[in-house]
Design a protein around this motif. Structure first.
Motif, PDB file in Angstrom:
ATOM      1  N   ALA A   1       0.860  -1.181   0.000  1.00 18.20           N
ATOM      2  CA  ALA A   1       0.000   0.000   0.000  1.00 18.20           C
ATOM      3  C   ALA A   1       0.900   1.235   0.000  1.00 18.20           C
ATOM      4  O   ALA A   1       2.045   1.171   0.466  1.00 18.20           O
ATOM      5  N   PRO A   2       0.417   2.372  -0.514  1.00 17.14           N
ATOM      6  CA  PRO A   2       1.210   3.595  -0.467  1.00 17.14           C
ATOM      7  C   PRO A   2       1.563   3.965   0.972  1.00 17.14           C
ATOM      8  O   PRO A   2       0.785   3.699   1.902  1.00 17.14           O
ATOM      9  N   LEU A   3       2.725   4.574   1.155  1.00 15.85           N
ATOM     10  CA  LEU A   3       3.217   4.885   2.497  1.00 15.85           C
ATOM     11  C   LEU A   3       2.220   5.699   3.308  1.00 15.85           C
ATOM     12  O   LEU A   3       1.968   5.388   4.481  1.00 15.85           O
ATOM     13  N   GLU A   4       1.655   6.738   2.727  1.00 15.74           N
ATOM     14  CA  GLU A   4       0.735   7.596   3.484  1.00 15.74           C
ATOM     15  C   GLU A   4      -0.506   6.828   3.936  1.00 15.74           C
ATOM     16  O   GLU A   4      -1.018   7.064   5.033  1.00 15.74           O
ATOM     17  N   LYS A   5      -0.981   5.913   3.094  1.00 18.31           N
ATOM     18  CA  LYS A   5      -2.131   5.084   3.479  1.00 18.31           C
ATOM     19  C   LYS A   5      -1.750   4.166   4.636  1.00 18.31           C
ATOM     20  O   LYS A   5      -2.555   3.930   5.554  1.00 18.31           O
ATOM     21  N   ARG A   6      -0.532   3.670   4.616  1.00 24.78           N
ATOM     22  CA  ARG A   6      -0.075   2.797   5.699  1.00 24.78           C
ATOM     23  C   ARG A   6       0.106   3.576   6.995  1.00 24.78           C
ATOM     24  O   ARG A   6      -0.188   3.077   8.087  1.00 24.78           O
ATOM     25  N   ILE A   7       0.596   4.788   6.866  1.00 24.56           N
ATOM     26  CA  ILE A   7       0.739   5.629   8.063  1.00 24.56           C
ATOM     27  C   ILE A   7      -0.627   5.867   8.701  1.00 24.56           C
ATOM     28  O   ILE A   7      -0.792   5.748   9.924  1.00 24.56           O
ATOM     29  N   THR A   8      -1.622   6.170   7.873  1.00 25.01           N
ATOM     30  CA  THR A   8      -2.984   6.390   8.383  1.00 25.01           C
ATOM     31  C   THR A   8      -3.500   5.147   9.099  1.00 25.01           C
ATOM     32  O   THR A   8      -4.105   5.230  10.182  1.00 25.01           O
ATOM     33  N   TYR A   9      -3.243   3.971   8.522  1.00 28.58           N
ATOM     34  CA  TYR A   9      -3.687   2.705   9.114  1.00 28.58           C
ATOM     35  C   TYR A   9      -3.042   2.480  10.473  1.00 28.58           C
ATOM     36  O   TYR A   9      -3.710   2.117  11.449  1.00 28.58           O
ATOM     37  N   VAL A  10      -1.736   2.721  10.564  1.00 30.76           N
ATOM     38  CA  VAL A  10      -1.016   2.509  11.816  1.00 30.76           C
ATOM     39  C   VAL A  10      -1.440   3.530  12.864  1.00 30.76           C
ATOM     40  O   VAL A  10      -1.572   3.193  14.046  1.00 30.76           O
ATOM     41  N   VAL A  11      -1.666   4.760  12.461  1.00 25.99           N
ATOM     42  CA  VAL A  11      -2.166   5.787  13.391  1.00 25.99           C
ATOM     43  C   VAL A  11      -3.494   5.344  13.992  1.00 25.99           C
ATOM     44  O   VAL A  11      -3.715   5.439  15.205  1.00 25.99           O
ATOM     45  N   GLN A  12      -4.389   4.837  13.131  1.00 21.87           N
ATOM     46  CA  GLN A  12      -5.713   4.411  13.596  1.00 21.87           C
ATOM     47  C   GLN A  12      -5.627   3.165  14.474  1.00 21.87           C
ATOM     48  O   GLN A  12      -6.295   3.080  15.511  1.00 21.87           O
ATOM     49  N   ARG A  13      -4.816   2.199  14.075  1.00 18.32           N
ATOM     50  CA  ARG A  13      -4.781   0.914  14.763  1.00 18.32           C
ATOM     51  C   ARG A  13      -3.953   0.943  16.044  1.00 18.32           C
ATOM     52  O   ARG A  13      -4.272   0.258  17.006  1.00 18.32           O
ATOM     53  N   GLU A  14      -2.872   1.756  16.055  1.00 18.46           N
ATOM     54  CA  GLU A  14      -1.938   1.699  17.174  1.00 18.46           C
ATOM     55  C   GLU A  14      -1.917   2.969  18.015  1.00 18.46           C
ATOM     56  O   GLU A  14      -1.212   3.030  19.022  1.00 18.46           O
ATOM     57  N   GLY A  15      -2.680   3.963  17.583  1.00 25.30           N
ATOM     58  CA  GLY A  15      -2.770   5.175  18.376  1.00 25.30           C
ATOM     59  C   GLY A  15      -1.505   6.004  18.391  1.00 25.30           C
ATOM     60  O   GLY A  15      -1.286   6.786  19.333  1.00 25.30           O
ATOM     61  N   LEU A  16      -0.665   5.881  17.371  1.00 24.56           N
ATOM     62  CA  LEU A  16       0.563   6.666  17.286  1.00 24.56           C
ATOM     63  C   LEU A  16       0.310   7.968  16.545  1.00 24.56           C
ATOM     64  O   LEU A  16      -0.660   8.088  15.791  1.00 24.56           O
ATOM     65  N   ASP A  17       1.204   8.958  16.736  1.00 23.98           N
ATOM     66  CA  ASP A  17       1.093  10.150  15.917  1.00 23.98           C
ATOM     67  C   ASP A  17       1.716   9.872  14.553  1.00 23.98           C
ATOM     68  O   ASP A  17       2.320   8.815  14.319  1.00 23.98           O
TER      69      ASP A  17
ATOM     70  N   VAL B   1       0.222  -9.971  -6.224  1.00 22.92           N
ATOM     71  CA  VAL B   1       0.579  -8.783  -5.455  1.00 22.92           C
ATOM     72  C   VAL B   1      -0.640  -7.881  -5.429  1.00 22.92           C
ATOM     73  O   VAL B   1      -1.166  -7.502  -6.481  1.00 22.92           O
ATOM     74  N   LEU B   2      -1.101  -7.531  -4.221  1.00 24.85           N
ATOM     75  CA  LEU B   2      -2.310  -6.718  -4.064  1.00 24.85           C
ATOM     76  C   LEU B   2      -1.985  -5.400  -3.382  1.00 24.85           C
ATOM     77  O   LEU B   2      -1.290  -5.370  -2.363  1.00 24.85           O
ATOM     78  N   ASN B   3      -2.510  -4.313  -3.941  1.00 27.74           N
ATOM     79  CA  ASN B   3      -2.329  -2.982  -3.373  1.00 27.74           C
ATOM     80  C   ASN B   3      -3.609  -2.594  -2.649  1.00 27.74           C
ATOM     81  O   ASN B   3      -4.667  -2.418  -3.269  1.00 27.74           O
ATOM     82  N   THR B   4      -3.525  -2.486  -1.326  1.00 28.87           N
ATOM     83  CA  THR B   4      -4.711  -2.149  -0.526  1.00 28.87           C
ATOM     84  C   THR B   4      -4.897  -0.644  -0.387  1.00 28.87           C
ATOM     85  O   THR B   4      -5.681  -0.195   0.449  1.00 28.87           O
ATOM     86  N   GLY B   5      -4.190   0.122  -1.217  1.00 38.83           N
ATOM     87  CA  GLY B   5      -4.398   1.561  -1.205  1.00 38.83           C
ATOM     88  C   GLY B   5      -5.801   1.941  -1.638  1.00 38.83           C
ATOM     89  O   GLY B   5      -6.337   2.963  -1.216  1.00 38.83           O
ATOM     90  N   VAL B   6      -6.408   1.116  -2.493  1.00 44.81           N
ATOM     91  CA  VAL B   6      -7.785   1.334  -2.957  1.00 44.81           C
ATOM     92  C   VAL B   6      -8.661   0.131  -2.612  1.00 44.81           C
ATOM     93  O   VAL B   6      -9.773   0.268  -2.112  1.00 44.81           O
ATOM     94  N   ILE B   7      -8.147  -1.074  -2.872  1.00 43.96           N
ATOM     95  CA  ILE B   7      -8.924  -2.284  -2.602  1.00 43.96           C
ATOM     96  C   ILE B   7      -9.037  -2.493  -1.100  1.00 43.96           C
ATOM     97  O   ILE B   7      -8.035  -2.515  -0.380  1.00 43.96           O
ATOM     98  N   ASP B   8     -10.258  -2.632  -0.589  1.00 46.10           N
ATOM     99  CA  ASP B   8     -10.451  -2.823   0.849  1.00 46.10           C
ATOM    100  C   ASP B   8     -10.025  -4.226   1.262  1.00 46.10           C
ATOM    101  O   ASP B   8      -9.883  -5.129   0.426  1.00 46.10           O
ATOM    102  N   LEU B   9      -9.816  -4.423   2.563  1.00 43.75           N
ATOM    103  CA  LEU B   9      -9.258  -5.680   3.058  1.00 43.75           C
ATOM    104  C   LEU B   9     -10.195  -6.860   2.817  1.00 43.75           C
ATOM    105  O   LEU B   9      -9.732  -7.965   2.511  1.00 43.75           O
ATOM    106  N   ASN B  10     -11.497  -6.647   2.944  1.00 42.31           N
ATOM    107  CA  ASN B  10     -12.447  -7.737   2.692  1.00 42.31           C
ATOM    108  C   ASN B  10     -12.390  -8.192   1.238  1.00 42.31           C
ATOM    109  O   ASN B  10     -12.409  -9.392   0.944  1.00 42.31           O
ATOM    110  N   SER B  11     -12.302  -7.224   0.325  1.00 45.07           N
ATOM    111  CA  SER B  11     -12.218  -7.557  -1.102  1.00 45.07           C
ATOM    112  C   SER B  11     -10.900  -8.253  -1.410  1.00 45.07           C
ATOM    113  O   SER B  11     -10.847  -9.189  -2.205  1.00 45.07           O
ATOM    114  N   ALA B  12      -9.817  -7.791  -0.784  1.00 43.97           N
ATOM    115  CA  ALA B  12      -8.511  -8.426  -0.975  1.00 43.97           C
ATOM    116  C   ALA B  12      -8.560  -9.883  -0.533  1.00 43.97           C
ATOM    117  O   ALA B  12      -8.006 -10.774  -1.197  1.00 43.97           O
TER     118      ALA B  12
END
Length: 250
Positions: A140-156, A192-203
């Motif tokens: 997934a694109p870096l910024e999308k991954r950062i958003t995911y980690v912020v949401q899941r782990e409560g980090l800034d 190889v799947l990019n979850t930047g657009v495809i949601d996890l359920n669809s993946a």
């Protein structure tokens, strides 16, 4: 059992390599639940660690490919299965090569037993030669991954970015050290799947379908596999598209 389910049951494992924060671990969990297969991931290692008296915090402090904690776990498991014996140095600590050999045996044993979703652990390379294993990479694109980690782990934002970069670097170390390959090499994977657009359920659904399709190819001879299988010849002479000349700018 439905015909498609019977076909996918012939597959022994799915390996999931993932960029940190791409949702690959969650996809692995969903797949294991959907298929009713065993899930081999960080939590699996934590459960073994608890059985052996190693704290969860000690496991958390080490990357999945770090020598320390997991080597101790694998070394302790020799009392359960002598084939998992790891080499030790003069101080009694598990050596890097001993850990690697034990990890290879564990992953191969899991695949032999069958019906497992293996997240990480270098499994895409350890089981690379097996036709009955589906290999998947989640990115997934870096910024999308950062958003995911912020949401899941409560980090800034900055802490999440640092954690992602550290995890990706450490995860890549194992394949680089033992196989001289990067985990980002696309030829290691069926999908190889990019979850930047495809949601996890669809993946998860896409991987499930890929598992079924690969299962139908298990008995096809090697020489009949590849993009040329069943393809007709081009009706005319193959030619490249002509590129129009670029007019000079005024």
């Amino acid at each position: 059992m439905a015909p498609q389910q019977a076909q996918s049951a012939q597959m022994r494992a799915i390996t999931i390599s993932r960029e940190y924060g791409s949702g690959g671990g969650e996809i692995g969990r969903q797949l294991a639940q959907k298929l009713q297969w065993q899930l081999i991931d960080h939590e699996f290692v934590v459960r073994i660690a608890h059985m052996l008296g190693v704290s969860e915090r000690e496991v958390e402090l080490h990357d999945e490919y770090a020598q320390g904690t997991l080597a101790r776990i694998l070394s302790s498991m020799r009392s359960v299965d002598p084939s998992l014996l790891v080499d030790t140095d003069i101080n009694g600590s598990a050596t890097e090569e001993g850990y690697h050999q034990a990890l290879v045996r564990v992953v191969e044993a899991v695949a032999d037993e069958g019906h497992a979703v293996i997240v990480g652990r270098g499994s895409q390379k350890i089981l690379a030669s097996r036709r009955d294993v589906l290999h998947v990479r989640i990115i997934a694109p870096l910024e999308k991954r950062i958003t995911y980690v912020v949401q899941r782990e409560g980090l800034d934002h900055e802490a999440a970015r640092t954690r992602i970069m550290d995890k990706d670097r450490h995860r890549d170390r194992y394949l680089q050290t033992h196989y001289h390959q990067s985990s980002s090499e696309p030829h290691l994977y069926d999908l190889v799947l990019n979850t930047g657009v495809i949601d996890l359920n669809s993946a998860t659904d896409i991987i499930y379908q890929a598992l079924e399709r690969k299962a139908t190819r298990l008995l096809v001879p090697d020489q009949e596999l590849g993009p040329g299988s069943g393809s007709a010849r081009y009706p005319g002479r193959v030619a490249d598209f002509s590129v129009p000349p670029v007019e000079p700018t005024k």
